[in-house]
Scaffold this motif. Sequence first.
Motif, PDB file in Angstrom:
ATOM      1  N   ALA A  93      25.513  20.565 -17.519  1.00  0.00           N
ATOM      2  CA  ALA A  93      24.374  20.044 -17.649  1.00  0.00           C
ATOM      3  C   ALA A  93      24.413  19.012 -18.675  1.00  0.00           C
ATOM      4  N   ARG A  94      24.999  19.175 -19.855  1.00  0.00           N
ATOM      5  CA  ARG A  94      25.168  17.913 -20.755  1.00  0.00           C
ATOM      6  C   ARG A  94      26.011  16.854 -20.645  1.00  0.00           C
ATOM      7  N   PHE A  95      27.015  17.122 -19.601  1.00  0.00           N
ATOM      8  CA  PHE A  95      28.003  16.057 -19.261  1.00  0.00           C
ATOM      9  C   PHE A  95      28.183  15.963 -17.988  1.00  0.00           C
ATOM     10  N   PRO A  96      27.107  15.671 -17.150  1.00  0.00           N
ATOM     11  CA  PRO A  96      27.143  15.941 -15.648  1.00  0.00           C
ATOM     12  C   PRO A  96      28.203  14.620 -15.064  1.00  0.00           C
ATOM     13  N   LEU A  97      28.536  15.021 -13.731  1.00  0.00           N
ATOM     14  CA  LEU A  97      29.913  14.207 -13.133  1.00  0.00           C
ATOM     15  C   LEU A  97      28.915  13.427 -12.227  1.00  0.00           C
TER      16      LEU A  97
END
Length: 380
Positions: A93-97
Amino acid sequence: MSIALTHTPPAVSADAPSASAGAAARPRFRVRWGELGVMFGAWTAIGVFLLAQGWLGSLFTGRAPLTAGEAAWIMESMWVWAAFTPAMFWLSARFPLERGLRARNLALHAAFAIGFAVADVGADVVFGPLLGGYSGTLAQRFFGKLFINVFSYAAVVGIAHAVQYHRALNERREREAVLERQLLQARLQALEMQIHPHFLFNTLHAVASLIRVKEDQSAIKMLVGLSDLLRLALRNRDAQEVPLRDELDFVRHYLDVEGIRFQDRLKVRIEVAPDVPLDAPVPHLILQPLVENAIRHGVEKRAAAGVVTVDVAREDGMLRLRVTDDGPGPQPSANGRRGVGLANTRERLAHLYGGRHAFDLRAGAEGGAVATVAVPLGDA
């Protein structure tokens, strides 16, 4: 004006997204207790599957069966990754692709995967004494499990993205549904508020005409009737649907006002079939524009008395409201525009019921005009 109220007997028949938009719509990370249970159960199921695979392999290939220690190491690894999974969901959630961030976040997730692989070996060190130790050096343990650990991290991140996008889609749909309801309510109120000043203007114009010809008593009666009419209209100003009895009561008051202007030139019949529930919901102010249109085009254009009939019946699970007159029939407008009342009637019905309604205005078989509205019958 004369109004005949008729209770029609029933008929008897022998035949029967972009990057910025994605970031804005992305929900905050949250894991419910039930979801933690699902995570633990999923990893436990994978561990049981691996144990069953090992047992079947030993059964059919002749290899030595898994020892209790080996089985314990498999389940330990599964439960360690079950403990890692909430953190992986948070990182997803913090680093979505997503577009615009994919390259940078993909590199970060590669680093996180290595980090969890190291943490997995660290867990082996912690639980090793309890499970009978482990073979090989730390480096051998790390590289021996690196591929499966990186694959496991990638699988969890993929599932986390699917769950998060599903949540975001549901939340967006909920927001859109709320906005659509709010927009629909605003449109309906705007359409209804156009009807109020429409008949108010027409009635005041009629009052002014009576005053010009010195019909003061008739003008006063019309103003009193208009006051009652507006009181009824404002009583249901926040309702898009009202009981049928209220709508008929409003039409009768409206006809009382019109009767002052037309005197004996206007005759009205209101017929309600006995099987029609008077508390059935109908759109507020649905009949008044139809009756006004019948009077304007069917009575005003005649030198002799005109007849306007309002009849209500049930048909095929629908509530059918029909207004007929014996005038010259529907006439095309000189400028091609529809009247405010009829145009708003069409729009309101479409907004309220979508495709589950009918509205029709046509010439009658014996002359005049026939306006028909059909809406869903609540108790059908």
